[in-house]
Every structure is written in C-alpha cells, then in structure tokens.
Design a protein around this motif. Structure first.
Motif: not given
Length: 785
Positions: A325-330, A356-361, A466-471, A545-546
């Motif tokens: 999930n994390l890898l697909e979204n990133v 902050g955790l996923i998007g910024a790091w 959805n981990v973080l990002g959708v659109t 996938t996310s």
C-alpha cells in the motif's frame, strides 16, 4: 552570567517584571480592544474598555485568551524587547508571565550579524545551502517490495548520500546520511529483537521530531514489526484528552513496546498501566545497541504501519497499511509530481500524522531525496522559520494544512522574512483540512515579492485509508477554483457554475483537488446508491492498490467502510471535467429545512470576528424533534468573560448577522465558551460530534480543567487499572496455589498408600485412579522386570 540574568534569577528585577507585563498588556489590548477577561463581579461600563490588572500570576490562556497565534506573537515581542532568544519550549509550557520571567533568566542574549539574529555563541550557518548540487540522476528502488528493502537498497548503493537535515530551534542543523540512518537503525533493531519484538508485533512511538524518531521507526521496519505512531502531549491542559485517546489506541493495537521521550516518561508509564499487552516502556537511549546482520524477511502484504485516524468524527481507528500500500501510493505521487534528483523537501509537519510521516519522510526516503525537517513546535512558536528554511536550503517541495498558510500570509512581520527567497519552490501542497481559496491567494500575494511562483500553490485531497494521496493536480498549474451558485448548492446539491461577470448571483468558491492518482479509481455516489450526473454532490468513494484492507481489530467499522468493494471516504464532493471538488465531511453537513449547509465557511467567517478565537468556532447541526429538521448551533470560543454582558451581546449580534448572510437565517442557538473548549483532533481538526456532545452536557463543562485535576484523574484511572490487574493476578495466583495444594495432598495420600505395600499391580492402580484413569493390566507384571 550577565548582571541582568542574575537579577532575573533572584526574581528581584522590578524593571524586568514591569517591562514584561507591559508587553503582555499591550498585546492583549491590541487583540481584544482593551476588554480583558475578568471576574463576573467586576463592573462593566457599557461602551468603554475595561482594564483588568495583569499580574505575574495571570493565566495567558484562561484569563487573557491567548491562543497559539497570540502566544507566538507574544514570544516574538518579548525576545525583541529583552534582546534574548527564548527556548521554543517556553512557547508551549509557559502558563503565566511568571513562567516567562523564569525562562528569561535562562535565555541566551541575541547577537546580530550579517546573517541576521542568532543566539550568542551559536555557530553561524550559511544563509543558503544547496543540498542537491552535483547530485546524479534520480535513482529509486523500483523493484523493492518492502520498506526494509528500500532503506537497504539506498544504504548499499550510496551510503554517503545526505538524507536528513534536522533543524534545531536556533537554526542549526544535524545532517544524517542514509548510511548513518541504516547503521543506527540496525543496532536499534537488534536491541528491539532482544526485547522480544518479533515479526508482526506492534511497537508504538511517542517521540518528538528528531533523529531518534527516524532511527526507531526504521528499526521497527527492519524487525518486520508494525509501527504505531502516537502523538506526544502538546500542552499541559490537554493531558486528560491525550491519555484517554492514546490509552484506547495502545490497547486496540495490542502494543508490545512503547518508545517514549524521557520528558514524558511519567505519562507513558501511566498509559502502560492501562494497556495489559504492554511489556516495555523505554526511551530510545535505553534500547541496547545490538548488531543485526540482516533484517527480518518480510513480504509486500505484511503490515508496515497502523495509521490511527485523527478521529474528527469519532473514535480513532487503526488504518491497516501494508508495505505494498505504502509503496504504491508513494510511487503514484512521485509520478504525478515528476520528482527529479534536484528536489528538496522542507517540512515541519508532525511525524505521527500521515501527511508528515508518509508525504514528508517516506516519500523522500524512497526517491533518495534530502528532507529538511523541524519540530512542529518550532513552526508554531516561530512561523517564519518555515519559509526561511525553504529559502536557505533551496526547498522545492513543502506541504502544510490551510491554517499554516494563513498564519504565514497574515501574521508574519516583514522582518521575519527579510531576505527569504522562495523562487526554488515547485510545490506548496495544501491538504488535511478544507482549503480556503482566500488563504491561498493571500499566501501567494504575500510572498510574490520573495520569488514565489503562484503556480506552486497545489491543493490536494487524500486520507489515511488510502495511505495519503488520492487526487493531485498536474504540476505547475496553480490554484484552480470553481465558482458555483449557492442557492442550487444548498437546495439540490447541484454545483452549477456562475460566471465572474454575473454579479447578481451569489456564489461560493470550491477548490479543485485535481485528478485521481495512478492505481486509484474514484466515483461519486448519491443517497440512492447510484452515480449521479457530473456536478452533483455525493459521497466520494475509491478503490485501488493503495486502499487499506480495513481497520485493525475493528470488524464492525471495517464493514461500514466498504460499499460493494468501494471504500467510502466519508467525504462529500463532486466531479467536473474529471477533477474532484471536495465540499466537506458527510457527518459535518447540516440539513436544515431541506437545505444543505457545510459548516467550514461560516466557521472561518465567525472566527475572524473581533473577540472570537480564530480556529475556535464549531458550527454543528442537532436534530430538533419538534420540527424534524436540524437546528444550527454556533459554539464560539471567546476571550470575553461572563461578566462582560454588553460586549457578549454585541458579539452574538455579529454572529447572527454572519449566519444570516451565509445561511439566510440566524442560528437557533449561540454558545460563547472559553478558549480551548472546542474538542479537536491531534492535527487540529474540529471534532463536531464530540464538541456537540460536550455542549449538550452543559456549557460549564466545556472549559478546560486545570492541569492538576487532569493529572490527578489520570493517576486515579491508572491506579484503578493497576489495582484491577493486581486483583486478577492475585486470583490467578490463588487458583494456582489451590491446584498445587490439592495435588500435594493427593501426592501425600498416594505415597502413604503405596510406599510400604509390596503389591505392585495394586500400587500402579492407585495413582492412576487418583488421576481419574481406569487401567487394566494383562499378563504378568513381574515379567516386565
């Protein structure tokens, strides 16, 4: 130590006390027009400002209503007046002017040089530092299946590559390469493994932003364990809510180890008493460094993270996120952004939050980009540190909620951004809360003279499920706004566009959040379960996938999360030309007389009125059984005391007028409450349902309780939990003693019966019968010898 400091330490510098109180008094007069918080018995003269004495014991929040914005301004003015640099902790911990006076006694004098103001004795740092100069092309582990593989891949190929630039409150930095992070994380992973942390175990982090957080989080991944970020207490007055919410999170997650900072060790141990599964509570420095030659084998479907939702509409739920999930979204976010090798991300966002955790790091970790990071407290205390860091390190990507852009657009003095250059910025993401087009335009205008390209303004939509990002919108498009008619929106949920030239039509502006990311499908669903025509508001649902598989140990909420394979976001919006326009949370929407209202615009409008705490307004809908529709209730935090009746009535009149302008009718009820009464999430979102529930119990219960009472109640709950567990252990021990006593009694009886009898067949039958077994012997027993 200077004579000034010596006088402050003995608390006998009357001049310093008076100067400090003058600063506090001046700011209070500016913010509240001279109307101070006062006791109900204090006389009020209608139409004239009432000055209440401000002393060293005056409470900044309770008595003066200083919110975080006012405290930041107060900190800046005190530093300028006394020529010192206060520690950032003073911003959060100081409750009275006396606390600030104590902090002044330990403050560093400020020295001025060509680089600006800095603490005396600090090492001067360059005003501009390029972190991507001479860097080769972008190199990312496209075949990695887990985050342990991502870290190991980068550490093996280019261990010397800069990964982290951790800023302290004085502007100094600590630079960490990817090889250093991996090496320290391996040692910490070995220490966690020695504590019994096995693959699939949950480990919670209650740590502030710093190297310890990054090392411990990476170590958890290397153990193939599950990370559970939880937020440390931000303020003394929030300790009760903090412990109540985090105790539920830790218990639900079944946390085995809690890693907490030394300064909150007492709170962490009180929480541990309430969580039966918790075996170890320790600080990062207490983790024994043990070599770990190879990380645990993990698969893409293994759970990497439990991201607990902020709980703006209910109890926090643990979103299950796998490595895949994390890898697909990133990867999808990086593809839309066209990430390149020269990108540098600058962030102050808290690491317990997905943004902050996923998007910024984790995103820069995957792409091998440097991250310049500072504590959220540093930004809250000194907002100018954010744009200065972007300019100094040539930041190309940054992100923040709407309130941060509002603060920088309207609250920063010119001196705070002197010499700041934002021309390098490609993306200024805005998400995590409703995006105000007025705020984003103000931010772009404020920093246009500092080189900011307005096309960098990038509103986005996402959620933890959805981990973080959708659109995301396309790169370098800038702010895109849809002007739609308010009448049709309120009555039928149609988003009919209104021309700019049509001045007669009342319009509302909705910000575009762009197109779905790769691997994510989006649809809008009406109340009847069908997909409406474009430009009709409905529930936003997604799949891809996310998307999470559900909530941790919460089957009931997991079932309600999905609608025939589609994930229900809980948000409302519409699609126009393939782009998503988010209008608000479905649970926050108010249906009044057949019309639909979203509270955010009215909350922002009321929050800008004099004597109202900005960000301290909750507009809620409550069912009226008599009319079978919802009543509009406005709950507003104010700095006006209960004795200031004339001023409070004038404020009610202004709130009525604002509501009539937007909703066409006044609210059924207006409640004026003290600062910090409205219930919010850890990320600052208003919890409307919780606020309304607390309001229904009585306005007097909404005021924050004193720290000592909250801490005492927390001790009482922990003592009760400890006593319950002690009783359970005592009962278990008593049952064990009883069992062993029976066994011993039977053993003695059996021994007496067989010890002195020569009949072996009989002797074998006695202990077996005592055990409840019937045995028949065939043949001659003596033949066995």
């Amino acid at each position: 130590m200077t004579q000034f400091h010596a006088e402050l330490r003995t608390a006998q510098n009357t001049d310093a006390q008076n100067r400090l109180l003058d600063v506090v008094r001046a700011l209070s007069l500016e913010l509240h027009g001279g109307l101070q918080d006062q006791k109900p018995t204090t006389p009020v003269v209608s139409g004239a400002p009432v000055l209440v004495p401000i002393t060293l014991e005056t409470q900044l929040e309770r008595d003066l209503g200083f919110d975080s914005l006012a405290r930041a301004e107060l900190l800046t003015r005190i530093e300028q007046t006394f020529g010192v640099q206060l520690p950032v902790d003073a911003f959060a911990s100081a409750r009275t002017p006396l606390d600030i006076l104590d902090a002044l006694a330990n403050a560093c004098p400020r020295a001025v040089d060509g680089a600006g103001t800095r603490p005396s004795g600090a090492v001067a740092v360059p005003t501009s530092t390029s972190l991507s100069a001479g860097k080769p092309d972008l190199d990312a582990p496209g075949t990695a299946r887990t985050w342990a593989e991502v870290v190991r891949w980068h550490a093996t190929r280019h261990p010397e590559r800069l990964h982290l630039v951790i800023l302290d409150e004085n502007g100094g930095d600590t630079q960490v390469s990817i090889g250093q992070l991996y090496g320290q994380a391996l040692l910490a992973a070995g220490g966690l493994r020695s504590l019994g942390v096995d693959p699939g175990d949950t480990v919670a982090l209650m740590l502030p932003t710093g190297l310890d957080y990054f090392v411990c989080f990476t170590a958890i991944l290397l153990c193939d364990a599950i990370a559970v970020p939880v937020y440390p207490p931000a303020h003394r007055l929030e300790i009760e809510d903090h412990m109540r919410r985090n105790a539920v999170i830790l218990a639900n997650a079944g946390v085995k180890v809690l890693l907490a900072a030394d300064e909150i060790g007492v709170i962490a141990r009180l929480l541990a008493i309430q969580v039966p599964t918790l075996r170890h509570v320790l600080s990062p420095r207490q983790i024994e460094a043990r070599p770990m030659s190879m990380p645990s084998a993990a698969s893409a479907d293994d759970i990497a993270l439990l991201q607990y939702t902020s709980g703006s509409t209910g109890v926090s739920k643990g979103v299950v996120l796998s490595h895949a999930n994390l890898l697909e979204n990133v990867r999808a976010m990086g593809e839309r952004m066209c990430v390149n090798a020269h990108d540098v991300l600058v962030s102050w966002l808290p690491l317990y939050h997905d943004m902050g955790l996923i998007g910024a790091w984790l995103a820069p970790l995957y792409f091998g980009l440097p991250l310049v990071v500072m504590s959220p407290l540093t930004f809250l205390a000194r907002p100018g540190s954010w744009p200065r860091a972007i300019g100094r390190y040539h930041g190309t990507i940054t992100a923040a909620p709407n309130f941060a852009y509002e603060r920088c657009a309207r609250q920063l003095a010119d001196d705070d951004v002197t010499g700041v250059d934002l021309s390098s910025l490609r993306f200024a993401f805005c998400g995590a809360e409703p995006v105000s087009p007025r705020t984003m335009r103000a931010f772009a205008a404020r920093f246009a003279s500092h080189g900011l390209d307005p096309r960098a303004i990038t509103p986005v939509y996402g959620l933890a499920e959805n981990v973080l990002g959708v659109t995301f919108p396309p790169p370098s498009r800038g702010l895109t706004v849809d002007r739609i008619g308010r009448e049709a929106l309120d009555r039928t949920g149609e988003a009919n566009p209104v021309r700019d030239s049509d001045a007669s039509a009342e319009a509302v502006e909705i910000v575009s959040c762009g197109f779905p990311l790769g691997g994510t499908e989006l649809r809008i669903v009406a109340n009847d379960g069908r997909e409406p025509a474009p430009r009709h508001i409905g529930r936003i649902e997604l799949r891809g996938t996310s998307a999470t598989r559900g909530y941790w140990h919460n089957e009931t909420q997991t079932r309600t999360l999905f609608d025939d394979g589609w994930l229900d976001t809980g948000d409302l919006g519409y699609v126009a030309n393939g782009e998503l326009f988010v209008t608000g949370r479905s649970k926050d929407m108010i249906i009044r007389g057949g019309r639909h209202y979203f509270p955010y615009e009215l909350e922002d409008t009321i929050g800008r009125l004099p004597d109202v705490v900005h960000g301290g307004v909750a507009v809620c809908g409550a069912i009226d059984p008599r009319s079978a529709t919802e009543r509009v209730i406005v709950i507003a935090e104010t700095t006006l005391a209960s004795g200031q009746q004339d001023a409070r009535e004038q404020l009610r009149t202004r709130i009525n007028a604002a509501t009539m302008t937007l909703y066409g009718a006044p609210p059924e009820q207006i409640a004026l409450v003290p600062p910090h009464s409205i219930v919010k999430t850890a990320s600052g979102k208003i919890r409307h349902a919780a606020t309304l529930e607390q309001f229904d119990r009585g306005v007097e219960t909404m005021a924050p309780r004193p720290f000592w009472r909250q801490f005492g109640d927390a001790l009482q709950r922990s003592a009760f939990a400890l006593g319950r567990r002690a009783c359970e252990r005592a009962r278990s021990g008593a049952r064990g003693v009883a069992c062993w006593s029976v066994f011993a009694a039977l053993g003695v009886g059996v021994f007496v019966c067989i010890a002195f009898r020569p009949d072996q067949a009989r002797n074998w039958r006695i202990p077996l019968r005592a055990a409840g077994l019937r045995v028949e012997l065939e043949g001659d027993l003596a033949a066995l010898h």
